[in-house]
Design a protein around this motif. Structure first.
Motif, short mmCIF file in Angstrom:
data_model
loop_
_atom_site.label_atom_id
_atom_site.label_comp_id
_atom_site.label_asym_id
_atom_site.label_seq_id
_atom_site.Cartn_x
_atom_site.Cartn_y
_atom_site.Cartn_z
N PHE A 109 0.84 -1.04 -0.01
CA PHE A 109 0.04 0.11 -0.06
C PHE A 109 0.79 1.27 -0.09
O PHE A 109 0.35 2.30 -0.61
CB PHE A 109 -0.88 -0.06 1.18
CG PHE A 109 -1.94 -1.22 1.15
CD1 PHE A 109 -3.05 -1.05 -0.06
CD2 PHE A 109 -1.69 -2.23 2.01
CE1 PHE A 109 -4.03 -2.26 0.22
CE2 PHE A 109 -2.51 -3.36 1.65
CZ PHE A 109 -3.76 -3.30 0.94
N VAL A 110 2.00 1.25 0.57
CA VAL A 110 2.90 2.41 0.60
C VAL A 110 3.59 2.62 -0.65
O VAL A 110 3.54 3.59 -1.22
CB VAL A 110 3.91 2.21 1.78
CG1 VAL A 110 5.07 3.20 1.74
CG2 VAL A 110 3.63 2.16 3.00
N GLN A 111 4.05 1.46 -1.21
CA GLN A 111 4.34 1.37 -2.66
C GLN A 111 3.38 2.19 -3.73
O GLN A 111 3.71 2.83 -4.72
CB GLN A 111 4.85 0.22 -3.15
CG GLN A 111 6.17 -0.26 -2.36
CD GLN A 111 6.55 -1.67 -2.56
OE1 GLN A 111 5.98 -2.57 -3.19
NE2 GLN A 111 7.61 -2.11 -2.05
N LEU A 112 1.98 1.63 -3.43
CA LEU A 112 1.10 2.00 -4.52
C LEU A 112 0.86 3.33 -4.34
O LEU A 112 0.71 3.97 -5.08
CB LEU A 112 -0.18 1.12 -4.34
CG LEU A 112 -1.32 1.31 -5.34
CD1 LEU A 112 -0.94 1.24 -6.57
CD2 LEU A 112 -2.38 0.53 -4.79
N PHE A 113 0.71 3.91 -2.97
CA PHE A 113 0.45 5.21 -2.78
C PHE A 113 1.62 6.20 -3.32
O PHE A 113 1.15 7.00 -4.11
CB PHE A 113 0.49 5.60 -1.35
CG PHE A 113 0.14 6.95 -1.12
CD1 PHE A 113 -1.01 7.71 -1.22
CD2 PHE A 113 1.08 7.84 -0.40
CE1 PHE A 113 -1.25 8.98 -0.98
CE2 PHE A 113 1.10 9.09 -0.34
CZ PHE A 113 -0.12 9.70 -0.49
N ALA A 114 2.83 5.69 -3.21
CA ALA A 114 3.97 6.28 -3.98
C ALA A 114 3.77 6.48 -5.19
O ALA A 114 4.08 7.38 -6.04
CB ALA A 114 5.37 5.81 -3.31
N THR A 115 3.41 5.21 -5.84
CA THR A 115 3.36 4.94 -7.53
C THR A 115 2.26 6.09 -7.91
O THR A 115 2.58 6.84 -8.78
CB THR A 115 3.00 3.62 -7.74
OG1 THR A 115 3.86 2.76 -7.48
CG2 THR A 115 2.66 3.61 -9.22
N LEU A 116 1.07 6.04 -7.27
CA LEU A 116 0.12 6.98 -7.76
C LEU A 116 0.34 8.40 -7.55
O LEU A 116 0.01 9.44 -8.42
CB LEU A 116 -1.12 6.70 -6.90
CG LEU A 116 -1.62 5.28 -7.36
CD1 LEU A 116 -2.80 4.81 -6.58
CD2 LEU A 116 -1.81 4.91 -8.87
N ALA A 117 0.84 8.85 -6.36
CA ALA A 117 1.35 10.15 -6.20
C ALA A 117 2.44 10.92 -7.17
O ALA A 117 2.42 11.66 -7.87
CB ALA A 117 1.69 10.28 -4.64
N PHE A 249 3.37 -0.73 -11.42
CA PHE A 249 3.41 -1.46 -9.97
C PHE A 249 3.11 -2.81 -9.98
O PHE A 249 3.95 -3.56 -9.71
CB PHE A 249 2.30 -0.65 -9.07
CG PHE A 249 2.00 -1.64 -7.72
CD1 PHE A 249 3.06 -1.16 -6.73
CD2 PHE A 249 1.18 -2.13 -7.55
CE1 PHE A 249 2.78 -1.93 -5.48
CE2 PHE A 249 0.79 -2.97 -6.57
CZ PHE A 249 1.71 -2.70 -5.45
N LEU A 250 2.22 -3.19 -10.92
CA LEU A 250 2.09 -4.57 -10.90
C LEU A 250 3.07 -5.43 -11.79
O LEU A 250 3.26 -6.45 -11.61
CB LEU A 250 0.56 -4.69 -11.92
CG LEU A 250 -0.72 -4.25 -10.97
CD1 LEU A 250 -1.86 -4.49 -11.85
CD2 LEU A 250 -0.98 -5.29 -9.78
#
Length: 334
Positions: A109-117, A249-250
């Protein structure tokens, strides 16, 4: 993003609503997408009769690139914005995972949040500049931004540089390595694909989507009736960048490796081919295009290492005789 200067109830004149009787039913309109999703859902069971791991890996890769192609279709098919740097967002997603993993931050979730941000911030800045240009200049400036990210990643020596970076593991979900299970990861990717499809279907069917299509047809007219095409195109560009970041990310978690090769302009060109091959501006088309592209690539590469000598003429034939891509061909064949 809505133009506050425009009336809330005003529909764009460039894309009048079709009379109810002329609209296909929801079930008929979504039948092909539903069939594709059912195929993806049962593919693990079908793969039991063949080389399970190999086939599932190929289908997962096709679904991930379908997400990236869908994101490009939002701005290309519905906004007529030919971005030749779209692969940069895939790279941002990949390196967000790789860099955080290298710093002992494996939480998904941290990685995904960083990706989207980061994807949203990069898309906002580059989009705000790129959309000041039109036509071939827009293509060139998006290409330039994409290449900037490419050369930035090649210079990141602590994270592999040219050689790329191998991930020690897939991202963890609340400390659990549940994504290490290939079947679980498969259905996570499928859920993301269905979610992205549903999100984009809602967007293109909304007033925002109708205005975006109106800017594609006649931006001057849209501006004359009170809409600001720049704002709508920039919002679409940011949304597309975030979705492509999700694909990155995926992808990083799928192959457990990140490389500057994911960001090259050739990769952006392949995404455009996927969209055009399947059917631009249709949502189902990019999924068909991604699956067709990757499976054709795999089959032809088994025949000859010079598979592009066959694939190139095939694309020429599609352009000449299947206007509207594979989806358009089948619609005319009915």
């Amino acid at each position: 993003m809505l133009d506050t200067a425009s009336p809330a109830t005003k529909a764009p004149a460039a894309s009048p609503a079709a009379p109810p009787a002329a609209r296909p039913s929801l079930l008929r309109r979504e039948a092909l997408a539903f069939a594709l999703f059912v195929f993806f859902a049962i593919a693990p069971a079908l793969a039991q009769i063949g080389a399970e791991g190999y086939l599932l890996s190929l289908v997962v890769r096709a679904m991930i690139f379908a997400i990236a192609a869908l994101s490009l279709d939002l701005i290309l098919g519905y906004g007529a914005l030919v971005s030749f740097g779209h692969a940069a967002f895939i790279g941002i997603g990949c390196y967000a995972v790789g860099i955080l993993m290298a710093h002992a931050v494996p939480d998904a979730f941290v990685q995904l949040f960083a990706t989207l941000a980061v994807s949203a911030a990069f898309a906002f800045v580059t989009g705000a500049i790129s959309l000041r240009t039109k036509g071939v200049y827009f293509i060139m400036i998006t290409l330039a931004f994409g290449q900037m990210v490419y050369f930035l990643t090649t210079s990141l020596a602590p994270y592999g540089g040219d050689d790329g970076l191998t991930l020690p593991t897939r991202s963890l979900v609340f400390g659990s390595d549940v994504l290490e299970n290939d079947l679980v990861f498969y259905y996570v990717v499928l859920a993301c694909l269905i979610g992205v499809y549903g999100l984009l279907r809602a967007i293109v069917g909304s007033r925002f989507g109708r205005v975006l299509r109106g800017t594609k047809e006649n931006p001057v007219r849209m501006q004359a009736i009170g809409y600001n095409p720049y704002h709508y195109q920039l919002a679409a560009y940011v949304i597309a960048g975030m979705i492509a970041g999700l694909a990155g990310f995926l992808l990083a978690n799928h192959i457990e490796f990140v490389s500057p090769a994911f960001i090259s302009w050739q990769r952006s060109g392949e995404l455009i081919i996927m969209v055009v091959l399947g059917g631009m501006g249709t949502l189902v088309g990019p999924i068909l295009g991604a699956v067709s592209f990757l499976f054709l690539e795999e089959i032809l590469a088994r025949i000859t290492q010079d598979w592009k000598l066959i694939f190139g003429p095939f694309l020429v034939l599609v352009a000449l005789f299947a206007r509207g891509g594979i989806l358009g061909f089948f619609r005319r064949a009915k």
